[in-house]
Design an enzyme around this catalytic site. Structure first.
Site, mmCIF file in Angstrom:
data_model
loop_
_atom_site.group_PDB
_atom_site.id
_atom_site.type_symbol
_atom_site.label_atom_id
_atom_site.label_comp_id
_atom_site.label_asym_id
_atom_site.label_seq_id
_atom_site.Cartn_x
_atom_site.Cartn_y
_atom_site.Cartn_z
ATOM 1 N N TYR A 187 17.707 -18.626 -19.982
ATOM 2 C CA TYR A 187 17.852 -17.629 -21.047
ATOM 3 C C TYR A 187 17.851 -18.273 -22.430
ATOM 4 C CZ TYR A 187 20.453 -14.514 -24.209
ATOM 5 O OH TYR A 187 20.869 -13.784 -25.294
ATOM 6 N N LYS A 217 14.921 -18.312 -25.373
ATOM 7 C CA LYS A 217 15.251 -17.723 -26.684
ATOM 8 C C LYS A 217 15.001 -18.736 -27.806
ATOM 9 C CE LYS A 217 16.799 -14.185 -27.643
ATOM 10 N NZ LYS A 217 16.098 -12.940 -28.039
#
Length: 497
Positions: free
Chosen positions: A240, A244
């Protein structure tokens, strides 16, 4: 940056504007859409891009997952019988996906959007720590690229606001600055990150898996493992935050002279003030612990109670977003904001633990046939992975190994039981590995830019309106009172089922 702003100026900024929002079905997206519609009913249009097969499906999804939620109750009461007409007039559904160029929209829709959009808010993301690498890459990396390319085609665009996360910092310690990522930058010394190579690796891996006729389950597991492996190679703890960070890199690299704000909140928690204190959606780490404790399904957790838990209420994040949009409109610059609490008003994990124990002592869950109050045992906390691993080995792994030997001796009589317990043990160990970078996080997020933005709000108004309607100052939060009176009751009310 605009100085001397007040609530009236921020509200006025959104009058007559057309805003495109991605990720509106997520928690933060709903809070933003509701806030804009509530404080500025004269906004021109809010275009909501959602995954759907057609406009009717998109409209239904928005009704079910956005405007039909409890957070819109205040707005419903305000408009009464005219609520549905108001929503239909202001909200325009778009059936598309940020993983595609131009979001997969038709030419007619694109022509209208290119000419009419004033503001783009990109909140769409996949937030699963161990998501498949290809899925996370599509949403968090290519999504940012496609949003940026789309924004550059909008002739009257005044600003693009991109929602990231403060934890793109990985597992850094000490003060973490509000600085952008450069293309190719990584968190592990001696490594260079090439985003194009990562995309090619994903394509090759999927091709190989299909050539080997891998099952869907095997493919999913392989792609998840690949994401974690690549993240850790370059110094990030999970897929994640790794993806990002890459999304931020692409945005900074491709934006040209586009006015861009990158907002990096820490762990977003329930609404503090308005419109509905305690309301939330989507379980965060700390909320999973609260719910599990209430149900007595989790008796221990990995956390150092002396470390700072960086959380920020969802309404404060949205307030910061709206003030930042107003302040940086048409500035042709990139600004990064940490919307965090660890520097200004640090809350150690001990505050949540103490508030939680006190709350459940005062309000014990009702269990059993007669609804009698439950007696909850205090949760045990382990401050290092080593200590928790030792506890897990003695309490669970050793009995599991004994069961395995007995099962072999008795020709597989306990096979089903052994497999079930073994699966649970592996699951808990994976959770520990995934959450350790957060529950044992030793960094502190600098928020100099965000403080400057707060100071730009005019605090000399007698009615203190700016401080209430667009407050994003963590110093105004009494953490013990927030957890005890707002957050924990909110978690139990909205998230328990």
């Amino acid at each position: 940056m605009v100085g001397g702003m007040d609530a009236e100026m921020v509200v006025g900024y959104f009058r007559g504007k057309s805003i495109l929002i991605t990720g509106s079905t997520g928690f933060l997206g709903k809070v933003l859409v509701e806030k804009i519609l509530r404080v500025q009913p004269d906004v021109k249009k809010i275009f909501l891009l959602v995954r759907a097969t057609d406009i009717e499906s998109a409209k239904l999804r928005i009704q079910m997952e956005v405007t039909g939620r409890e957070i819109f109750q205040v707005l419903k009461e305000k408009h009464g019988m005219e609520f549905d007409d108001f929503i239909e007039e202001k909200i325009c559904p778009l059936a598309g996906d940020i993983m595609y160029e131009d979001f997969g929209l038709d030419t007619g829709s694109l022509r209208e959007l290119y000419k009419g959009i004033d503001i783009i808010v990109n909140g769409a993301a996949t937030t699963n720590f161990s998501e498949r690498y290809d899925v996370a890459f599509d949403a968090n990396v290519l999504g940012a690229k496609h949003v940026c390319a789309f924004a550059r085609k909008c002739s009257k665009l005044k600003m693009l606001l991109h929602v990231s996360t403060a934890y793109v910092a990985g597992e850094q310690e000490g003060i973490i600055l509000e600085k952008p990522f450069l293309m190719g930058e990584s968190l592990k010394e001696g490594t260079h990150l090439d985003i194009e190579s990562e995309l090619n690796l994903i394509k090759e891996t999927r091709r190989d898996l299909k050539a080997n006729c891998s099952s869907e389950k095997a493919e999913r597991r392989a792609m998840k493992e690949l994401g974690l492996k690549r993240a850790r190679k370059f110094g990030w703890p999970n897929t994640y935050v790794f993806t990002k960070a890459m999304g931020e890199m692409l945005l900074g690299h491709l934006r040209g002279d586009l006015p861009v704000v990158i907002l990096r909140p820490s762990i977003i928690t329930s609404i503090l003030k308005e419109p509905l204190p305690g309301w939330m959606e989507g379980i965060r780490t700390i909320d999973a612990v609260v719910i599990s404790y209430a149900k007595q399904t989790l008796s221990f957790f990995l956390v150092d109670l002396d470390l700072i838990m960086d959380v920020i209420p969802g309404d404060m994040v949205v307030n910061a977003m709206m003030v930042a949009m107003t302040a940086h409109s048409e500035e042709q610059s990139q600004t990064i904001y940490h919307v965090t609490s660890s520097l200004r008003n640090p809350a150690p994990y001990a505050i949540l633990a103490e508030s939680g124990h006190r709350y459940f002592f005062d309000n014990p869950p009702r269990t059993g046939r007669n609804g009698e109050p439950a007696r909850l045992n205090k949760m045990r906390f382990f401050s290092t992975v080593k200590r928790l691993s030792l506890y897990m080995a003695i309490k669970y792994r050793l009995p599991l190994e004994m069961l395995r030997l007995v099962n072999i001796a008795l020709c597989g009589v306990f096979s089903r039981r052994y497999n079930e317990l073994s699966r649970k043990y592996r699951f808990v160990m994976q959770l520990i590995e995934l959450y350790a970078p957060y529950s044992l996080f030793k960094g502190c997020f600098d928020d100099t830019n965000t403080e400057r933005l707060r100071l730009a709000m005019n605090k000399e108004r007698e009615d203190n309106e700016a401080n209430y309607f667009f407050d994003f100052d963590p110093k105004s939060i009494d953490w013990d009172d927030y957890f005890y009176s707002v957050h924990i009751p909110g978690v139990l009310k909205y998230m328990r089922d």
